[in-house]
Every structure is written in structure tokens, then in C-alpha cells.
Design a protein around this motif. Structure first.
Motif, PDB file in Angstrom:
ATOM      1  N   PHE A 812     -13.129 -12.908 -10.515  1.00 39.04           N
ATOM      2  CA  PHE A 812     -13.463 -14.318 -10.389  1.00 39.04           C
ATOM      3  C   PHE A 812     -12.239 -15.074  -9.897  1.00 39.04           C
ATOM      4  O   PHE A 812     -11.111 -14.832 -10.353  1.00 39.04           O
ATOM      5  CB  PHE A 812     -13.922 -14.868 -11.754  1.00 39.04           C
ATOM      6  CG  PHE A 812     -13.966 -16.357 -11.820  1.00 39.04           C
ATOM      7  CD1 PHE A 812     -15.057 -17.045 -11.326  1.00 39.04           C
ATOM      8  CD2 PHE A 812     -12.918 -17.080 -12.382  1.00 39.04           C
ATOM      9  CE1 PHE A 812     -15.094 -18.433 -11.390  1.00 39.04           C
ATOM     10  CE2 PHE A 812     -12.956 -18.457 -12.462  1.00 39.04           C
ATOM     11  CZ  PHE A 812     -14.048 -19.137 -11.954  1.00 39.04           C
ATOM     12  N   TYR A 813     -12.464 -15.988  -8.943  1.00 41.01           N
ATOM     13  CA  TYR A 813     -11.385 -16.818  -8.414  1.00 41.01           C
ATOM     14  C   TYR A 813     -11.924 -18.225  -8.208  1.00 41.01           C
ATOM     15  O   TYR A 813     -13.044 -18.422  -7.713  1.00 41.01           O
ATOM     16  CB  TYR A 813     -10.856 -16.271  -7.093  1.00 41.01           C
ATOM     17  CG  TYR A 813      -9.938 -17.230  -6.370  1.00 41.01           C
ATOM     18  CD1 TYR A 813      -8.631 -17.443  -6.804  1.00 41.01           C
ATOM     19  CD2 TYR A 813     -10.390 -17.944  -5.254  1.00 41.01           C
ATOM     20  CE1 TYR A 813      -7.798 -18.340  -6.149  1.00 41.01           C
ATOM     21  CE2 TYR A 813      -9.564 -18.839  -4.595  1.00 41.01           C
ATOM     22  CZ  TYR A 813      -8.267 -19.038  -5.050  1.00 41.01           C
ATOM     23  OH  TYR A 813      -7.445 -19.933  -4.414  1.00 41.01           O
ATOM     24  N   ASP A 814     -11.111 -19.222  -8.619  1.00 40.73           N
ATOM     25  CA  ASP A 814     -11.500 -20.616  -8.440  1.00 40.73           C
ATOM     26  C   ASP A 814     -10.245 -21.415  -8.128  1.00 40.73           C
ATOM     27  O   ASP A 814      -9.178 -21.176  -8.714  1.00 40.73           O
ATOM     28  CB  ASP A 814     -12.174 -21.153  -9.717  1.00 40.73           C
ATOM     29  CG  ASP A 814     -12.635 -22.590  -9.528  1.00 40.73           C
ATOM     30  OD1 ASP A 814     -13.709 -22.774  -8.939  1.00 40.73           O
ATOM     31  OD2 ASP A 814     -11.927 -23.502  -9.984  1.00 40.73           O
ATOM     32  N   ALA A 815     -10.369 -22.367  -7.221  1.00 44.22           N
ATOM     33  CA  ALA A 815      -9.246 -23.235  -6.859  1.00 44.22           C
ATOM     34  C   ALA A 815      -9.787 -24.618  -6.552  1.00 44.22           C
ATOM     35  O   ALA A 815     -10.916 -24.771  -6.063  1.00 44.22           O
ATOM     36  CB  ALA A 815      -8.486 -22.679  -5.658  1.00 44.22           C
ATOM     37  N   ARG A 816      -8.974 -25.615  -6.838  1.00 45.50           N
ATOM     38  CA  ARG A 816      -9.369 -26.980  -6.548  1.00 45.50           C
ATOM     39  C   ARG A 816      -8.141 -27.773  -6.114  1.00 45.50           C
ATOM     40  O   ARG A 816      -7.036 -27.555  -6.614  1.00 45.50           O
ATOM     41  CB  ARG A 816     -10.048 -27.639  -7.753  1.00 45.50           C
ATOM     42  CG  ARG A 816      -9.161 -27.835  -8.956  1.00 45.50           C
ATOM     43  CD  ARG A 816      -9.975 -28.409 -10.136  1.00 45.50           C
ATOM     44  NE  ARG A 816      -9.158 -28.746 -11.286  1.00 45.50           N
ATOM     45  CZ  ARG A 816      -8.767 -27.889 -12.208  1.00 45.50           C
ATOM     46  NH1 ARG A 816      -9.131 -26.615 -12.113  1.00 45.50           N
ATOM     47  NH2 ARG A 816      -8.026 -28.283 -13.224  1.00 45.50           N
ATOM     48  N   ASN A 817      -8.366 -28.668  -5.175  1.00 44.97           N
ATOM     49  CA  ASN A 817      -7.329 -29.573  -4.681  1.00 44.97           C
ATOM     50  C   ASN A 817      -7.696 -30.968  -5.155  1.00 44.97           C
ATOM     51  O   ASN A 817      -8.580 -31.617  -4.618  1.00 44.97           O
ATOM     52  CB  ASN A 817      -7.260 -29.513  -3.154  1.00 44.97           C
ATOM     53  CG  ASN A 817      -6.071 -30.284  -2.614  1.00 44.97           C
ATOM     54  OD1 ASN A 817      -5.717 -31.345  -3.112  1.00 44.97           O
ATOM     55  ND2 ASN A 817      -5.454 -29.743  -1.576  1.00 44.97           N
ATOM     56  N   VAL A 818      -7.021 -31.387  -6.254  1.00 40.73           N
ATOM     57  CA  VAL A 818      -7.299 -32.684  -6.838  1.00 40.73           C
ATOM     58  C   VAL A 818      -6.508 -33.739  -6.070  1.00 40.73           C
ATOM     59  O   VAL A 818      -5.343 -33.533  -5.737  1.00 40.73           O
ATOM     60  CB  VAL A 818      -6.926 -32.702  -8.333  1.00 40.73           C
ATOM     61  CG1 VAL A 818      -7.234 -34.063  -8.959  1.00 40.73           C
ATOM     62  CG2 VAL A 818      -7.675 -31.606  -9.062  1.00 40.73           C
ATOM     63  N   SER A 819      -7.152 -34.850  -5.801  1.00 39.25           N
ATOM     64  CA  SER A 819      -6.542 -35.902  -4.992  1.00 39.25           C
ATOM     65  C   SER A 819      -5.167 -36.284  -5.519  1.00 39.25           C
ATOM     66  O   SER A 819      -5.022 -36.718  -6.669  1.00 39.25           O
ATOM     67  CB  SER A 819      -7.461 -37.135  -4.985  1.00 39.25           C
ATOM     68  OG  SER A 819      -6.870 -38.183  -4.258  1.00 39.25           O
TER      69      SER A 819
END
Length: 835
Positions: A812-819
Motif C-alpha cells: 500500500f502506498y499513499d501520498a498527498r500534497n497539502v496546500s
């Protein structure tokens, strides 16, 4: 319970709450203070690796069936799971222990850490004696001790539980009085000792002309502490049994059976093989293991005559000799007779045995008479259970496990009635010893009703009810009413229409709870910590429900207290499934139109209130699920609308905490062709959390959401899904405070045909507009779904591979670019083996 195996479940005899290790009996079971209840459980402490080996073989030789079997398990003492085996700890573990668990000091100087559960070491003078103790502190100068505490029993420790913090429980030292400890916790850890247990047994059975002879011999090899080689114990046990063939005398079939057992007192069985009643009847006030001689001998002979199921007689004579301090005899009798329409049964058990410096006397008997009839059957039942410990020399009363008498008058359904029913009135007196005399302890009157009409494939009903008044004697006389009842039923007039449900009420008690937040492996938790006031300390009101994988660092654990509140509980559930008959699909135009509609709904309700103030809820859980379907099975199009909701309330030590999550939805689907389909969903709902004792952790939100979704099946292996989500979330009390979300997402799914593997990936662009509370507060975290106003991105994928032997691999892989904060990456790998 009283030698009867109970069944588990809401419609059975009891339920189990595994979180609090609490058993609750249903209204079908009448529990009293003197009722003998035995609960057997198994657990694994996983303190050491353990190897288990077992085997069995059997062979027929003439009239004999011979067999042999062996069992062995042994812990790996050099590789403990739960602790590090230091030389000092190994030396402590080498000390003798009779309990299988060793208490070792649990203090370690780790240095000061802001926000950690750290203690300072101090000393004080009590009655001229110096005592050293540990005190919770946040002072950097002296708070550098990490201490673990274990429950050791009342009056056995020097610490008591003071309060619960997010990091765990805080314990406070209490001074001893006249050298006697006043607490129930100690600054130690309980370390299970590694053990070795081995049993080898052999035996045989011979049958000849209805006679049966059994023999078994066994040896046990037990080491209770592998760190202490001298703790090895070897013992022997043997068992002989004989069952005669039946012989008719005076129209009764008579038989004789006997069995003899001899075992060394140090013999260690793997599982209990003696009956529950044997252990109960031969139990002393403080146990008898330390009083046994080198051998424990026990034997019994039984004579039985039986004419039919209603006419029989039997008698047993048994005895036990386990040394001069544990010995005695026991007798049992049983009879059943029938005179015309009257039938009587009875049985009695008597025991007179020496247990140490006292004599134990048991008398347990039940007598019943019933008049058999076609319509109804009246009857009377008398029961008594008496046990007393008496002085060996003077015969004076020392104590008792129970002493009660019960009279029951009942009327029940006859042999030819439709269904079964029973109405009973019970009167019971319990006595207790005081100043070497028997005095009245309580008086119970109860009326019970049980009705179970005939059950068929189309309907069924069951009713159980009981009203009981318990009157206690003594300095504080009190009359307590108890009301227990349960009704369940179902009705299914035709396939597609079914309604079923039940309701139960019960007088019980509710355990007031506390809770703590403890760190767990990343991704396995439920909450995240945010330092809202920037003081570096973890407070209970700074833990928020986590949304993303890398934030799930803490889990919320409920900690039971010792504060029990008498409560009246109510449980109910109702399920309804409604669909038209299949024949309507090809009937008239009106029938075909109605056949496109169907309904599914379920409601569950669990509620407990303080019995002194029924409008004061202690706990509550309500769940609703209702859905109306239009053209549910249609391939071209379909529509469904409904409501999903859940409400919960828990009375905590700090006060009540409640959650509410409910929403209405409408979803329509339309298949454009075999490869393309469109789904549109609208949702309106509310979410709230009310905790008056936490400022800032109470909020009420209302949201609206539109979500159109396009699904494209590229081929048998690939599928592409694209969707758009518009959501507006606002505070219920301040509608001008809102968060508006615009999200565009694309998903790609790959799953080869007839292959045990799959791959899914997604990418999302999320635009957020926010007008509300300051960022970083619990309500803003919930409204913004853990993101920030402006442009946000999310990408992720997961891959699953299943092997033929049951092994499953998950990545499982998850990434997010938060403002304004950049990319945050997280992932994990998991291996599971199903066998």
C-alpha cells in the motif's frame, strides 16, 4: 451453570464483551448470589516461543482396544517476546515461585522527556521508618524514572490509581499503616515463567458379553520454571473402570459400574478431566492443594436399575483419601417413578469430608412432582443446597459457600398443546453464617413466564419474562425489584417479504469507563495528536480521529473502573425486507410497475439507564439503515434512496460523550452500453460530537454532496473510473462558517481474469475554500478532511497477490500534497497466511 452448558448469543443464555472481559446473562437465565457458575477460558500470553508435539496410536487385539498417546510443549526460555533477558533479570527469574508468574522490579532511569509519563524518586519518614517511593512529576531536575505498575490485590501494594492521562495511568504512593500496605498496585512487572509440560499415557478397553473394562496409566513431567532446573516434577496416575452387563430383576434392567483413580499429588494434567462438580464439592475455604498428601486416591461404585425413561433408581457411593488432612465420603441417590398421571423425580448428593482443620458438609437435592395432562401440567419443585465448614473438634460453624432453599409452583403446557408455555412462582430463602449461627441473608420472590407458540416456515414467536423482588436482611434492609424480559418473532408470508425482530429488557449494571490514548504501529491506530495549545504536552482534548494512514499513530483504549451503576437495559432490533412476488414481474401493468419497487430496512437499539433515574442514560447505541430500491435487478438502469444513521452515547468518568452520524442519499445508475455506465449520488447529512467536558471537541456539522461517476470497462482486465465531488460542509450553529470541496479523481484498476492478484491506483485534485474557525482546531480538521485551503493533491496505489497455499501479500502506498506544506508519503507492506 449448575452443571449445565450454556449457549452464547442474544437469543441464548449470555453474551461476552471482550473489550471489558464482562459476561452478561440474558433474561432466560435467573442469576442469584449463590448460583454456582464456572467460566473456563484459554489465553496465550505469548511471552516465549513454544513448540508443541502430540501423537496418538491405537490397535485392536482380540477383545481389547489398546492405545497410547503423548503430548509435550516447551517454551524457549532464551528468547522471550515480552521483555529483554538481562543477566540481572535472569537471576531474578531463577528464584523459586509457586504461581508461575514472578514479580520483578520495573524501574528504569531514562532521563527527562517532556510530556512522557515520568516519575521522580523520593523518600519519606513514616513511623520512624524511611520509605522510598515514586511520584509522577514533570520537573526536569528529578523526573527521569520510567516505572511500570501491576495490580497485586488489595492490601498487597503501596500504590493506588490516581488519574488517567493520554499517555497512560498515573499511580500515587500511599503510606503504610503500622507496617501494612494500603494500596493495590506495586512497582513491579509480572513476568510469566517458561515451562515444560509432558504427559505420556497408555491404556486399553476390553468388552466381553456386555461387560466393559477400562484401564489407563499416565506419567507427567512438568518443569514450572526452565530458569530453575530443580523445579522439575515427575508424577504418576492410574485409572481403572468396570461396567457390568445389564440383568433384568423385577422388570428392571440392573447394572453395576465402578471406577478407581490414584494419582500422585504433583501430577499435572493438560486439561481438566475431573468434573466441575467434583472440584466444587471438594474445594476448601482457601484451597486444598497444599494439604494433599503424596497420593490422591478416589473411587466410586454405582448401582442402577431402569425400567423406562420415567421409572428408574440409582445409588452411588464414593470416597476420597489424599492424606490425613483431605479425606471423606460422598453419596448420591436418584429416583423416578410414575403413578398414573403423576410423575415424580428426585436426586440427592451428600458429602462429609475433612479439609485441613475443618469438616466440609454438603447436602444438595432436588425433588419434583408433576401431573401429566394433555392441556396443562401443574407441578411443584423443591430444591436445597447446603454447605458448611465446621470445626474439626468442636463441630462449631466456621463458614459456608451457600445455604438456600427454594420452592417453585408451576403450570406448564401439556403433551398435546400447540407450542409450549410455562408460568412459575418461586420463593427462595438464603442464609449466611454470622457469629457461628445461621441468619437470614435474603428472601426472593419471582414470577416467570415462558411462551413459545408453534414455529413454522412462515412465522415464529418466543416470549420470556421474569419479575423478581429481592429482600435483603441485616443492618440495611433493602428491597430491590428486577425486571427481565425478552420477546422475539418473525413473519414471512411469502418469499420476498419478511419481518423479524425482538425486544429485551433487563436489570443489570453498567461499568463506568475511562480511556487513554496509547501509541501503536503506524497505520494501525485510530487517532492523531495535534498540539493545539503549543505547550508540548499531550492532553485528552488534543487527540483527533485520524483520516490518513500516516496520522493513525494512537489508539483509544477504554479502561474499566470499579464503579458499577445499577441500570435498566433495553435492547431491540427490527428488520424488514419487502419485495413483490416474482409472478408480478409478468402480471398486469400495475403489478409489473409495483414489482420494480423493493425495500430493505433495519433498526437496532441498545440503551442502559441509571435505575435510580431512568432519564439518565449510561450508554446508548442506535443504528438505522433504510433503503428503497427501484428496478434493483435491472441491467439498464436503477435508483435507490434511503437513510443511514448511527448514534452512540457513553457515560465516562468525566461526563457523557455522544456521537451522531446520519445522512439521506439518492443514487441513480445508468448503463450507456456494455462498457460504459454513469452513477450519480446526492447526499445530505449531519455529523456531531458532543462532549461538554472538552472545550473545542464538541461540534455539529451539516453537509451536502453531489458525486457523479463514470465507469469505463476497457477490457476484461482493465477498468477506468472517473468522478467529481462537490461538497459543502457548514457548522449547524453558524451557517456562515463553511468548507467547500471540489475534487476530481481518476482511478485505474487492473485484475487479470482468473488470477489472484489486483492493482489499483488513483490520483485526485482537491480544491478547498474555507471560511470558519482558526485552522488547526478540531472542527476545522474535520471540515477540511485533514487538508488545507487551496490546492491539494492525492495519489496512491495498492497491490494484492494471493498465493495458492494461502499466503497473501499486500503493498500500500499513499501520498498527498497539502496546500503550502509539500508532499507527505506513507505506505506499508503486509503478509498474511490463511490456514
Amino acid at each position: 451453570m449448575e452443571g449445565k452448558q450454556l449457549t452464547r448469543g442474544w437469543d441464548g443464555d449470555y453474551i461476552i464483551d471482550f473489550n471489558t472481559a464482562e459476561i452478561t446473562f440474558t433474561p432466560q437465565v435467573q442469576v442469584t448470589s449463590a448460583l454456582p457458575i464456572r467460566i473456563e477460558y484459554e489465553y496465550v500470553d505469548r511471552s516465549y516461543p513454544r513448540v508443541i508435539v502430540a501423537g496418538k496410536a491405537s490397535q485392536n487385539v482380540g477383545n481389547w482396544t489398546l492405545w497410547a498417546q503423548a503430548y509435550r510443549h516447551q517454551d524457549d526460555a532464551l528468547r522471550p517476546f515480552a521483555f529483554s533477558l538481562t543477566p540481572s533479570l535472569q537471576g531474578a527469574l531463577s528464584e523459586p515461585s509457586s504461581t508461575g508468574i514472578l514479580q520483578v522490579p520495573a524501574q528504569d532511569s531514562v532521563g527527562f522527556s517532556q510530556g512522557a509519563l515520568i516519575y521522580a524518586k523520593k523518600d519519606t519518614l513514616v513511623s520512624g521508618e524511611v520509605y522510598a517511593f515514586y511520584q509522577y512529576s514533570q520537573a526536569p531536575a528529578d523526573a527521569h524514572w520510567q516505572v511500570s505498575f501491576s495490580y497485586v490485590g488489595n492490601g498487597q501494594g503501596d500504590y493506588v490509581l490516581a488519574q488517567s492521562l493520554p499517555q497512560g495511568r498515573v499511580y500515587t504512593w500511599v503510606p503504610p499503616v503500622d507496617g501494612t500496605s494500603q494500596g493495590n498496585y506495586a512497582a513491579v512487572i509480572e513476568v510469566p515463567l517458561p515451562e515444560k509440560r509432558q504427559i505420556v499415557s497408555a491404556g486399553g478397553r476390553m468388552t466381553n458379553n456386555g461387560h466393559q473394562f477400562d484401564i489407563e496409566m499416565a506419567t507427567s513431567d512438568y518443569v514450572g520454571n526452565l530458569y530453575l532446573p530443580d523445579s522439575k516434577m515427575q508424577a504418576f496416575a492410574g485409572w481403572l473402570a468396570y461396567q457390568s452387563a445389564t440383568k433384568e430383576v423385577f422388570q428392571y434392567d440392573w447394572s453395576v459400574s465402578t471406577n478407581v483413580e490414584s494419582r500422585q499429588s504433583q501430577f499435572q494434567e493438560v486439561e481438566r478431566y475431573r468434573s466441575v462438580e467434583f472440584d466444587r464439592f471438594w474445594r476448601g475455604q482457601k484451597g486444598i492443594d497444599s494439604l494433599l498428601g503424596s497420593y490422591d486416591h478416589w473411587g466410586k461404585i454405582r448401582i442402577e436399575g431402569r425400567k423406562d425413561a420415567h421409572r428408574y433408581v440409582w445409588a452411588e457411593q464414593g470416597g476420597r483419601y489424599a492424606g490425613v488432612n483431605v479425606n471423606g465420603w460422598e453419596q448420591a441417590f436418584g429416583i423416578g417413578q410414575q403413578w398414573g398421571a403423576w410423575q415424580g423425580t428426585g436426586k440427592m448428593y451428600l458429602l462429609n469430608g475433612r479439609l485441613g482443620e475443618s469438616i466440609s458438609r454438603w447436602r444438595n437435592h432436588t425433588w419434583e412432582v408433576v401431573r401429566r395432562g394433555k392441556k396443562m401440567q401443574p407441578g411443584y419443585r423443591f430444591r436445597e443446597e447446603f454447605q458448611a465448614f465446621e470445626n474439626l473438634n468442636r463441630g462449631s460453624l466456621l463458614g459456608s459457600n451457600m445455604n438456600w432453599q427454594q420452592h417453585e409452583v408451576f403450570v406448564q403446557s401439556g403433551d398435546s398443546t400447540i407450542g409450549t408455555w410455562k408460568v412459575a412462582y418461586t420463593y427462595r430463602i438464603d442464609k449466611t453464617p454470622a457469629s457461628q449461627e445461621w441468619i437470614h441473608d435474603s428472601e426472593t420472590q419471582a414470577v416467570a413466564v415462558n411462551w413459545d407458540p408453534i414455529t413454522s416456515t412462515t412465522y415464529g414467536l418466543n416470549l420470556v419474562g421474569q419479575y423478581r423482588r429481592l429482600k435483603t436482611f441485616g443492618l440495611e434492609r433493602e428491597v430491590q425489584p428486577f425486571l427481565n424480559g425478552q420477546v422475539r418473532g418473525y413473519w414471512e408470508p411469502y418469499a420476498g417479504f419478511r419481518i423479524q425482530g425482538g425486544y429485551a429488557t433487563q436489570t443489570s449494571r453498567e461499568l463506568r469507563r475511562e480511556f487513554v490514548y496509547l501509541p501503536v504501529p503506524l497505520g494501525q491506530g485510530t487517532h492523531t495528536w495535534q498540539d493545539l495549545n503549543n505547550d508540548g504536552l499531550q492532553s485528552l482534548d488534543e487527540f483527533l480521529e485520524a483520516i490518513y494512514f500516516n496520522e493513525k499513530e494512537y489508539a483509544r483504549f477504554f479502561v474499566p473502573t470499579t464503579d458499577y451503576i445499577p441500570a435498566q437495559g433495553h435492547n431491540g432490533d427490527l428488520t424488514l425486507s419487502l419485495a413483490s412476488p416474482k409472478s408480478w414481474r409478468t402480471g398486469t401493468m400495475v403489478q409489473r410497475l409495483i414489482s420494480r419497487f423493493s425495500f430493505s430496512g433495519r433498526m437496532e437499539y441498545r440503551h442502559k439507564a441509571d435505575i435510580a433515574s431512568l432519564d439518565m442514560p449510561l450508554s446508548k447505541v442506535v443504528q438505522h439503515m433504510y433503503t428503497v430500491y427501484i428496478n434493483r435487478g435491472g441491467l439498464k438502469w436503477g435508483l435507490e434512496t434511503g437513510y443511514l444513521g448511527q448514534e452512540s452515547l457513553q457515560q465516562l468518568s468525566q461526563g457523557p460523550e455522544s456521537f451522531l452520524n446520519g445522512h439521506y442519499f439518492t443514487e441513480g445508475r445508468w448503463s450507456l452500453n456494455s462498457s460504459n455506465s454513469l452513477v450519480v449520488r446526492y447526499e445530505k447529512g449531519n455529523r456531531s460530537r458532543i462532549a461538554d467536558f472538552w472545550e473545542g471537541q464538541s461540534w455539529q456539522l451539516i453537509h451536502h454532496q453531489w458525486k457523479p461517476e463514470w465507469r469505463w470497462v476497457l477490457n476484461k482486465q482493465w477498468r477506468l473510473v472517473g468522478n467529481y465531488r462537490w461538497q459543502n460542509t457548514q457548522e449547524a450553529q453558524l451557517p456562515s462558517h463553511f468548507a467547500r470541496i471540489n475534487e476530481v479523481q481518476a482511478q485505474l484498476q487492473w485484475q487479470p481474469q482468473e488470477a489472484a492478484q489486483s492493482l489499483r491506483g488513483h490520483i485526485s485534485y482537491i480544491s478547498l475554500h474555507y471560511n470558519g474557525e482558526d485552522l488547526g482546531q478540531p472542527i476545522s480538521y474535520r471540515m477540511l478532511e485533514g487538508l488545507q485551503p487551496g490546492s491539494n493533491w492525492r495519489i496512491g496505489c495498492d497491490w494484492t497477490q494471493t498465493m495458492p497455499n494461502g499466503l497473501q501479500l499486500i503493498f500500500f502506498y499513499d501520498a498527498r500534497n497539502v496546500s503550502g506544506t509539500g508532499w507527505i508519503h506513507s505506505g506499508n507492506a503486509q503478509v498474511a497466511w490463511v490456514f
